[in-house]
Design a protein around this motif. Structure first.
Motif, PDB file in Angstrom:
ATOM      1  N   PRO A  10       0.813  -1.217   0.000  1.00 24.24           N
ATOM      2  CA  PRO A  10       0.000   0.000   0.000  1.00 24.24           C
ATOM      3  C   PRO A  10       0.850   1.273   0.000  1.00 24.24           C
ATOM      4  N   ASP A  11       0.263   2.330  -0.458  1.00 22.28           N
ATOM      5  CA  ASP A  11       0.899   3.639  -0.505  1.00 22.28           C
ATOM      6  C   ASP A  11       0.235   4.512   0.549  1.00 22.28           C
ATOM      7  N   ASP A  12       0.455   4.158   1.823  1.00 26.27           N
ATOM      8  CA  ASP A  12      -0.257   4.840   2.906  1.00 26.27           C
ATOM      9  C   ASP A  12       0.674   5.629   3.817  1.00 26.27           C
ATOM     10  N   GLY A  13       1.948   5.744   3.415  1.00 29.61           N
ATOM     11  CA  GLY A  13       2.883   6.530   4.207  1.00 29.61           C
ATOM     12  C   GLY A  13       3.359   5.853   5.477  1.00 29.61           C
ATOM     13  N   LEU A  14       2.939   4.617   5.709  1.00 26.20           N
ATOM     14  CA  LEU A  14       3.363   3.903   6.915  1.00 26.20           C
ATOM     15  C   LEU A  14       4.562   3.014   6.598  1.00 26.20           C
ATOM     16  N   THR A  15       5.428   2.807   7.593  1.00 23.19           N
ATOM     17  CA  THR A  15       6.491   1.818   7.426  1.00 23.19           C
ATOM     18  C   THR A  15       5.877   0.431   7.575  1.00 23.19           C
ATOM     19  N   ARG A  20       2.468  -3.296  10.210  1.00 23.18           N
ATOM     20  CA  ARG A  20       2.367  -4.618  10.816  1.00 23.18           C
ATOM     21  C   ARG A  20       1.691  -4.561  12.176  1.00 23.18           C
ATOM     22  N   ASN A  21       1.999  -3.513  12.936  1.00 19.05           N
ATOM     23  CA  ASN A  21       1.476  -3.439  14.293  1.00 19.05           C
ATOM     24  C   ASN A  21       0.201  -2.620  14.411  1.00 19.05           C
ATOM     25  N   ARG A  22      -0.415  -2.330  13.281  1.00 22.50           N
ATOM     26  CA  ARG A  22      -1.655  -1.563  13.290  1.00 22.50           C
ATOM     27  C   ARG A  22      -2.727  -2.354  14.043  1.00 22.50           C
ATOM     28  N   PRO A  23      -3.366  -1.708  14.995  1.00 24.96           N
ATOM     29  CA  PRO A  23      -4.395  -2.447  15.746  1.00 24.96           C
ATOM     30  C   PRO A  23      -5.593  -2.795  14.860  1.00 24.96           C
ATOM     31  N   LEU A  24      -6.152  -3.957  15.105  1.00 25.60           N
ATOM     32  CA  LEU A  24      -7.204  -4.479  14.233  1.00 25.60           C
ATOM     33  C   LEU A  24      -8.573  -4.498  14.907  1.00 25.60           C
ATOM     34  N   PRO A 153      -7.222   4.901  21.206  1.00 25.03           N
ATOM     35  CA  PRO A 153      -5.783   5.197  21.249  1.00 25.03           C
ATOM     36  C   PRO A 153      -4.942   3.922  21.292  1.00 25.03           C
ATOM     37  N   GLY A 154      -3.656   4.087  21.030  1.00 26.55           N
ATOM     38  CA  GLY A 154      -2.690   3.009  21.249  1.00 26.55           C
ATOM     39  C   GLY A 154      -2.881   1.814  20.330  1.00 26.55           C
ATOM     40  N   THR A 155      -2.470   0.660  20.827  1.00 23.48           N
ATOM     41  CA  THR A 155      -2.537  -0.578  20.045  1.00 23.48           C
ATOM     42  C   THR A 155      -3.478  -1.537  20.737  1.00 23.48           C
ATOM     43  N   GLN A 156      -4.751  -1.406  20.442  1.00 28.28           N
ATOM     44  CA  GLN A 156      -5.775  -2.223  21.076  1.00 28.28           C
ATOM     45  C   GLN A 156      -6.566  -2.949  19.989  1.00 28.28           C
ATOM     46  N   HIS A 157      -6.476  -4.285  20.012  1.00 32.82           N
ATOM     47  CA  HIS A 157      -7.209  -5.101  19.056  1.00 32.82           C
ATOM     48  C   HIS A 157      -8.588  -5.436  19.618  1.00 32.82           C
ATOM     49  N   VAL A 158      -9.580  -5.435  18.758  1.00 34.20           N
ATOM     50  CA  VAL A 158     -10.955  -5.688  19.200  1.00 34.20           C
ATOM     51  C   VAL A 158     -11.580  -6.749  18.295  1.00 34.20           C
ATOM     52  N   VAL A 159     -12.091  -7.827  18.895  1.00 36.39           N
ATOM     53  CA  VAL A 159     -12.794  -8.864  18.137  1.00 36.39           C
ATOM     54  C   VAL A 159     -14.256  -8.861  18.558  1.00 36.39           C
TER      55      VAL A 159
ATOM     56  N   HIS B 184      -9.653  -9.288   4.691  1.00 37.68           N
ATOM     57  CA  HIS B 184      -8.452  -9.609   5.439  1.00 37.68           C
ATOM     58  C   HIS B 184      -7.429  -8.501   5.233  1.00 37.68           C
ATOM     59  N   PRO B 185      -6.746  -8.086   6.313  1.00 36.83           N
ATOM     60  CA  PRO B 185      -5.810  -6.958   6.171  1.00 36.83           C
ATOM     61  C   PRO B 185      -4.722  -7.210   5.128  1.00 36.83           C
ATOM     62  N   MET B 186      -4.352  -8.485   4.903  1.00 42.98           N
ATOM     63  CA  MET B 186      -3.297  -8.743   3.929  1.00 42.98           C
ATOM     64  C   MET B 186      -3.722  -8.316   2.519  1.00 42.98           C
ATOM     65  N   ASP B 187      -5.038  -8.255   2.300  1.00 36.71           N
ATOM     66  CA  ASP B 187      -5.523  -7.767   1.003  1.00 36.71           C
ATOM     67  C   ASP B 187      -5.096  -6.321   0.781  1.00 36.71           C
ATOM     68  N   ASP B 188      -4.977  -5.604   1.889  1.00 35.56           N
ATOM     69  CA  ASP B 188      -4.611  -4.191   1.797  1.00 35.56           C
ATOM     70  C   ASP B 188      -3.123  -3.978   2.028  1.00 35.56           C
ATOM     71  N   GLY B 189      -2.367  -5.053   1.983  1.00 35.52           N
ATOM     72  CA  GLY B 189      -0.917  -4.914   2.088  1.00 35.52           C
ATOM     73  C   GLY B 189      -0.370  -5.039   3.492  1.00 35.52           C
ATOM     74  N   GLN B 190      -1.240  -5.366   4.461  1.00 35.67           N
ATOM     75  CA  GLN B 190      -0.718  -5.516   5.816  1.00 35.67           C
ATOM     76  C   GLN B 190      -0.127  -6.906   5.989  1.00 35.67           C
ATOM     77  N   LYS B 191       1.054  -6.953   6.609  1.00 37.83           N
ATOM     78  CA  LYS B 191       1.654  -8.253   6.891  1.00 37.83           C
ATOM     79  C   LYS B 191       1.056  -8.850   8.167  1.00 37.83           C
ATOM     80  N   GLY B 192       1.265 -10.136   8.345  1.00 29.60           N
ATOM     81  CA  GLY B 192       0.791 -10.780   9.568  1.00 29.60           C
ATOM     82  C   GLY B 192       1.481 -10.194  10.786  1.00 29.60           C
ATOM     83  N   GLN B 193       0.785 -10.192  11.910  1.00 28.63           N
ATOM     84  CA  GLN B 193       1.386  -9.644  13.117  1.00 28.63           C
ATOM     85  C   GLN B 193       1.248 -10.617  14.280  1.00 28.63           C
ATOM     86  N   ARG B 194       2.236 -10.526  15.160  1.00 26.12           N
ATOM     87  CA  ARG B 194       2.246 -11.411  16.320  1.00 26.12           C
ATOM     88  C   ARG B 194       1.040 -11.124  17.206  1.00 26.12           C
TER      89      ARG B 194
END
Lengths: 198, 198
Positions: A10-15, A20-24, A153-159, B184-194
């Protein structure tokens, strides 16, 4: 067997690391088995990472999740991984002093606590089990939930689990799985059994 | 939210109790997330019932299930529920002395051990993780697997996961769930995360 390879970059300006660590936000929906089960399976991974886990069961009768609850409580208390806070609507939320007058009120009180925990970054994984139902029934406003999740805020995953998740929630989620029923023993007259259904 | 009510009452000569405790073959297939995760979530219920659990990972690289493995090993060793035996093809099956010459041979050796354990009624829940692949590839004969499962003694539940489960297996299963990928986030270029993917 995920390969860990994204199909596009993606071209989203993120490393890569930031991405990888984007919260889901994950949603498990559909009329098949495994929505909650997969969410609790995900909690095993979070526990292994040492993350604090918050479970909110948005169901009146919590008899169906006794196995998962006991297992996660034992894991949380083991000191070998993350902590586990387990909240049940069916027995009254622990932070509520008086009995709610309705399931609708109880569901709203659950959501208010989730909001407080998200604002305080209390947990790193939230399992909002069966939360799709109060959303579907309009007891909790889906637009507000989407906005709170977006701003968290932060890195909080929610299912979030449950049948018939509202489309606004699905649109806002990063990961959506539809558990479809192909065959279920209850179709053939078999009743639920311990160890399998609960 | 299962209601526990069958939609029809079958005319199969079994009592409700016999029918309730009938051992199940479950298949989790489809291209979405949650196939293995839901199987390990099911193992939490089995553990809570005190059942001996056997996990057979039919994958070469087992890096994706480290969280589930550690959690179930801690639970199995806790003495508060069932036992857990965890077997990994990727590191060589523990009962095999020499290295297998191929993944195909390794998969067959795994299945031979499952057959021995089923015959001896070693476990009450078997998780045959990613076993759909060696079946799909013809490394293990699906007709033989179906026959062995049909003839297995006692009360032994078997869960098989993996994409593209053969139709003969699906036909023979009691419970089939198709995990469908909606997003799935990988569709948008996100790699798997721990914590999420492993």
């Amino acid at each position: 067997m995920p390969k860990g390879q994204p199909s596009v970059v993606p071209d989203d300006g993120l490393t890569t690391r930031q991405r990888r660590n984007r919260p889901l936000v994950a949603v498990h929906t559909g009329d098949g088995k495994g929505k909650s089960t997969a969410a609790f399976g995900l909690a095993l991974r979070a526990w292994n990472q040492g993350w604090p886990i918050g479970v909110f069961q948005f169901v009146k009768s919590a008899k169906w999740k006794v196995g998962e609850e006991r297992a996660l409580r034992v894991l949380g208390a083991s000191g070998e991984g993350g902590t586990v806070a387990w909240h049940k609507m069916g027995e009254g939320w622990s932070w509520v002093q008086r009995d709610p007058t309705s399931n609708e009120e109880a569901a709203r009180e659950g959501w208010e606590q989730v909001k407080r925990d998200l604002a305080a970054e209390t947990h790193r994984l939230y399992v909002l089990d069966e939360f799709a139902y109060p959303l579907r029934w309009g007891w909790v406003d889906t637009a507000e939930v989407v906005e709170v999740l977006r701003q968290r805020p932060g890195t909080q995953h929610v299912v979030i689990t449950g049948r018939n998740a509202p489309s606004e929630l699905i649109d806002a989620a990063d990961l959506v799985t539809e558990m479809g029923k192909v065959r279920h023993p209850m179709d053939d007259g078999q009743k639920g059994q311990r160890g399998i259904e609960w």
